[in-house]
Design an enzyme around this catalytic site. Sequence first.
Site, mmCIF file in Angstrom:
data_model
loop_
_atom_site.group_PDB
_atom_site.id
_atom_site.type_symbol
_atom_site.label_atom_id
_atom_site.label_comp_id
_atom_site.label_asym_id
_atom_site.label_seq_id
_atom_site.Cartn_x
_atom_site.Cartn_y
_atom_site.Cartn_z
ATOM 1 N N CYS A 1 0.833 -1.202 0.000
ATOM 2 C CA CYS A 1 0.000 0.000 0.000
ATOM 3 C C CYS A 1 0.867 1.253 0.000
ATOM 4 O O CYS A 1 0.468 2.293 -0.468
ATOM 5 C CB CYS A 1 -0.875 0.048 1.241
ATOM 6 N N GLY A 2 2.040 1.128 0.595
ATOM 7 C CA GLY A 2 2.911 2.285 0.725
ATOM 8 C C GLY A 2 3.732 2.539 -0.517
ATOM 9 O O GLY A 2 4.825 3.087 -0.434
#
Lengths: 173, 184
Positions: free
Chosen positions: A56-57
Amino acid sequence: MSGSVSQSVPPTVLQAGQRAPDFELPDAPDHRTGTTQFRGRPAVLAFYPADWSPVCGDQMALYQAVMPEFERYNAGVLGISVDNVWSHRAFAEDRGITFPLLADFEPKGEVARQYGVYDEQSGVCQRALFVLDGEGMVAWSQVAPSGINPGADGILNALDGLTGIDSGRRPVL
Amino acid sequence: MTTTPFQVTVARLVVPVGPDDHTLSDGQVSLVEYGDYQCPYCGMAHTIVQDLLRLRHETVRYTYRHFPLTNVHPYADLAAEVAEAAAARGKFWPVHNWLFEHQRSINPRQLMVGVERLGLPSEEIAGEVGAHVLLDRVRRDFVGGVRSGVNGTPTFFINGIRHDGGYALEELLEAVDEAAEATV
């Protein structure tokens, strides 16, 4: 400083104060873009190893979310990797990325080499950031270990330096 | 203006914990989390943080801040705004917990179902969220996080320093205990 890479000298990362080599690369099958479109305003060049980072990062997804802050400085953002335009297109659609992702695909890594951030061993761009001023000079650069997302704080601090906004007058904060 | 050698950069929290923050417990070690209600990794971290707070409630002061990546998680902003609307009614933590416990089904309709189940005025809150009354509050958290070097979610800061290790319970316990020893 031409920005070209000599065969005998190991390439070094372009530093603050050096002229950033102008380039154009495809960001779509029938379209090219590059540094010259940003004359008169700051540009952020974000070289990264590959599309489809599995977390997600993800760095490019983060920059999309930070885009309103970059826009406060009237700064343009370009993501650059050796992936081809079709990979970029699918990746951008998946992560909701609307800024250009450029394909340093043929000759592979040529632009990354000019900036001193091509990883010859892995055949990909290093994770490297450059902030260029409105005249196309490097104002700040940073190379991160490939596994570490460098975030956006360094970019915003460099943009503060360019636009003369001191820390007490930073946008929003 | 220079080239920053990345290795020497230590990411620090640039916005100190203050009265506007959502904080649990009152220990001497500050644990700040930047999270996104639709991020599955934050969902995993949520249960870990709850365990950590059970085990170290006397040591830790926990703060949650919003870091919604809306281009990846389309309702993350909305969920954060609902949490803020609940906070304005003294119910941040019940809604916060509900959001992480139901994160797979977060959408505008389900958010209002959750709000009603928790006994909050859903029509009023829907109006506030629709008018984005609380978006600036959420955005302030986000920008403060970006400025502090938050590079994804979840990102933790322990006593103001970004925790670059993992966030399994053992790793967080070790980091918190180390910080507690350092402050004695």
